[in-house]
Design a protein around this motif. Sequence first.
Motif, PDB file in Angstrom:
ATOM      1  N   SER A 129       0.779  -1.046  -0.076  1.00  0.00           N
ATOM      2  CA  SER A 129       0.054   0.034   0.209  1.00  0.00           C
ATOM      3  C   SER A 129       0.823   1.222  -0.016  1.00  0.00           C
ATOM      4  N   VAL A 130       0.424   2.399  -0.809  1.00  0.00           N
ATOM      5  CA  VAL A 130       1.276   3.309  -0.904  1.00  0.00           C
ATOM      6  C   VAL A 130       0.726   4.688  -0.135  1.00  0.00           C
ATOM      7  N   ASN A 131       1.647   5.323   0.724  1.00  0.00           N
ATOM      8  CA  ASN A 131       0.974   6.521   1.265  1.00  0.00           C
ATOM      9  C   ASN A 131       1.429   7.767   0.678  1.00  0.00           C
TER      10      ASN A 131
ATOM     11  N   LEU B   7       8.628   8.464  -0.861  1.00  0.00           N
ATOM     12  CA  LEU B   7       7.365   7.940  -0.730  1.00  0.00           C
ATOM     13  C   LEU B   7       7.341   7.098   0.223  1.00  0.00           C
ATOM     14  N   GLU B   8       6.166   6.709   1.188  1.00  0.00           N
ATOM     15  CA  GLU B   8       6.288   5.702   2.120  1.00  0.00           C
ATOM     16  C   GLU B   8       5.361   4.649   1.486  1.00  0.00           C
ATOM     17  N   ILE B   9       5.997   3.621   1.521  1.00  0.00           N
ATOM     18  CA  ILE B   9       5.096   2.375   1.349  1.00  0.00           C
ATOM     19  C   ILE B   9       4.939   1.151   2.560  1.00  0.00           C
ATOM     20  N   ILE B  10       3.899   0.469   2.433  1.00  0.00           N
ATOM     21  CA  ILE B  10       3.821  -0.541   3.443  1.00  0.00           C
ATOM     22  C   ILE B  10       3.851  -2.119   2.695  1.00  0.00           C
ATOM     23  N   VAL B  11       4.851  -2.896   3.040  1.00  0.00           N
ATOM     24  CA  VAL B  11       4.759  -4.120   2.358  1.00  0.00           C
ATOM     25  C   VAL B  11       4.399  -5.276   3.346  1.00  0.00           C
ATOM     26  N   ASP B  12       3.630  -5.997   3.295  1.00  0.00           N
ATOM     27  CA  ASP B  12       3.006  -6.980   4.264  1.00  0.00           C
ATOM     28  C   ASP B  12       3.148  -6.353   5.765  1.00  0.00           C
ATOM     29  N   GLY B  13       2.565  -5.090   5.777  1.00  0.00           N
ATOM     30  CA  GLY B  13       2.417  -4.471   7.154  1.00  0.00           C
ATOM     31  C   GLY B  13       3.823  -3.814   7.707  1.00  0.00           C
ATOM     32  N   LEU B  14       4.857  -3.894   6.848  1.00  0.00           N
ATOM     33  CA  LEU B  14       6.112  -3.236   7.203  1.00  0.00           C
ATOM     34  C   LEU B  14       6.378  -1.933   6.370  1.00  0.00           C
ATOM     35  N   PRO B  15       6.656  -0.815   7.092  1.00  0.00           N
ATOM     36  CA  PRO B  15       6.958   0.228   6.573  1.00  0.00           C
ATOM     37  C   PRO B  15       8.429   0.347   5.927  1.00  0.00           C
TER      38      PRO B  15
END
Length: 163
Positions: free
Chosen positions: A33-35, A45-53
């Motif tokens: 997911s992309v913030n 850009l902050e991204i979350i991969v499998d719940g990890l930022p």
Amino acid sequence: MNPEPALLIVAPVADGFDLAHIPWSRTARERISVNNDKFSELDMLEIIVDGLPFLLSHFATEETGQIFARKNFKKPSADVRISHQSAIGVTPRDILTSGQHLPEIIHRILLLGKWIGDSLAATAVILVPSSELVSFEYFDEAVKEYFEGRPLPSSLLAAFPEA
């Protein structure tokens, strides 16, 4: 302040490239997911991969050249091309910094490097902490083998503290 990136993915993207427009593969889009709002005025850009930022940073061509000049990188092989290219940095967010040696974090860093490299036709990967510069083809093959259960080559493994 964030630590320096664990990986820099060197790719032929324009200096003004917007990280929000990385053409993620379908597999990547399903897991991240992309913030877009967190750093709207910066090349981050902050991204979350499998719940990890994680933080993605865009380094313009000149900045990539400065990083290469500043670090004492091991001599790259002839097939590694980094001149006149920018780079995308992958940095675990502050909350993950003390866990960078954990397999779960290493796995996500490598996965992001692979996804970004595939999406942007990367030519090289700079493993910043170990001062290792490798071709993207070498990195891609090593990561595929790692995901199949084989060990990482020592040149890649040395990039992760206490791995």
